[in-house]
Design an enzyme around this catalytic site. Structure first.
Site, PDB file in Angstrom:
ATOM      1  N   ASP A   3      68.468  24.176  81.850  1.00 38.15           N
ATOM      2  CA  ASP A   3      67.992  23.960  83.222  1.00 38.15           C
ATOM      3  C   ASP A   3      67.027  22.775  83.372  1.00 38.15           C
ATOM      4  O   ASP A   3      66.354  22.371  82.422  1.00 38.15           O
ATOM      5  CB  ASP A   3      67.240  25.216  83.703  1.00 38.15           C
ATOM      6  N   ASP A   4      66.954  22.307  84.599  1.00 40.01           N
ATOM      7  CA  ASP A   4      65.906  21.405  85.115  1.00 40.01           C
ATOM      8  C   ASP A   4      66.132  19.923  84.841  1.00 40.01           C
ATOM      9  O   ASP A   4      65.306  19.101  85.209  1.00 40.01           O
ATOM     10  CB  ASP A   4      64.500  21.794  84.606  1.00 40.01           C
ATOM     11  N   HIS A  46      65.726  24.695  78.542  1.00 39.15           N
ATOM     12  CA  HIS A  46      65.434  23.622  79.487  1.00 39.15           C
ATOM     13  C   HIS A  46      65.532  22.251  78.823  1.00 39.15           C
ATOM     14  O   HIS A  46      65.127  22.094  77.668  1.00 39.15           O
ATOM     15  CB  HIS A  46      64.029  23.799  80.072  1.00 39.15           C
ATOM     16  N   HIS A 104      64.035  22.164  93.462  1.00 36.01           N
ATOM     17  CA  HIS A 104      63.471  23.240  92.654  1.00 36.01           C
ATOM     18  C   HIS A 104      62.303  23.943  93.342  1.00 36.01           C
ATOM     19  O   HIS A 104      61.229  24.140  92.736  1.00 36.01           O
ATOM     20  CB  HIS A 104      63.011  22.678  91.300  1.00 36.01           C
ATOM     21  N   HIS A 135      71.171  23.633  90.635  1.00 39.62           N
ATOM     22  CA  HIS A 135      69.857  24.257  90.468  1.00 39.62           C
ATOM     23  C   HIS A 135      68.920  23.807  91.592  1.00 39.62           C
ATOM     24  O   HIS A 135      67.731  23.629  91.363  1.00 39.62           O
ATOM     25  CB  HIS A 135      69.305  23.875  89.087  1.00 39.62           C
TER      26      HIS A 135
END
Ligand SMILES: [Zn+2]
Length: 195
Positions: free
Chosen positions: A16-17, A161, A71, A67
């Site tokens: 993620d991210d 991540h 965020h 995602h």
């Protein structure tokens, strides 16, 4: 889950991210070494300036998930129109950049709401959380991350991540965890359908 049925020994690694110019290529290198597909849950505004990195993820055979655009930690309490904007804007940027249309949505922090479920469905996505969270974004130490991920069993979704800060511990842990899980007979799969 959209797509073909997974084998009984499947585990899914989600990253993620990102994308991140420094860490994403390092994660890709580890995945390539062990021939492991993964699902990269990208933040739309993190693709800005990192378009080539986003494309390299897709070109390496991985799946891309949505995602959100920015965020927002409070996505689940945002009004429906703002939620839809967060998802749609990210979907558009991912598509324009990589040619892919994600079928998987990962909410920031994993917190959903009726508006989030509805917005994801409208955009053709299934929200997916995780089973194993090593809290790698808090930099708890390589051995902590490693041990949390080594607890994985068949059917689990693992969370890591490649954005949000120094991910050297994550990269170091994956170098141990991936071959260890493979040697236990687990097979890595990516989530979603390639559209
Ligand atoms: Zn996130």
């Amino acid at each position: 889950m959209p797509g073909p049925e997974f084998p009984d020994n499947a585990v899914a690694l989600t990253i993620d991210d990102g994308p991140h110019g420094g860490w994403t290529p390092q994660v890709l290198k580890v995945l390539e070494k062990y021939h492991v597909p993964a699902t990269f849950c990208m933040i739309g505004n993190q693709i800005l300036g990192q378009e080539a990195v986003a494309r390299s993820v897709v070109n390496a055979g991985h799946q891309v998930a949505n995602h959100t655009w920015s965020h927002p930690a409070q996505l689940s309490t945002m009004p429906a129109d703002k939620v839809q904007q967060e998802l749609d804007r990210a979907q558009e940027k991912i598509h324009d950049t990589t040619g892919r249309t994600p079928t998987i949505f990962r909410a920031p922090g994993g917190t959903c709401s009726p508006a989030v479920f509805e917005a994801a469905a409208k955009a053709g996505m299934v929200p997916v959380n995780w089973d194993r969270d090593p809290k790698d974004w808090t930099k708890p130490g390589t051995s902590f991350i490693t041990n949390k991920l080594l607890a994985a069993k068949a059917g689990d979704i693992l969370l890591c991540h490649d954005g949000g800060g120094d991910r050297s511990q994550t990269c170091a842990a994956l170098k141990t965890v991936i071959p260890a899980l493979q040697s236990r007979g687990l097979q890595f799969v990516a989530l979603g359908v390639q559209l």
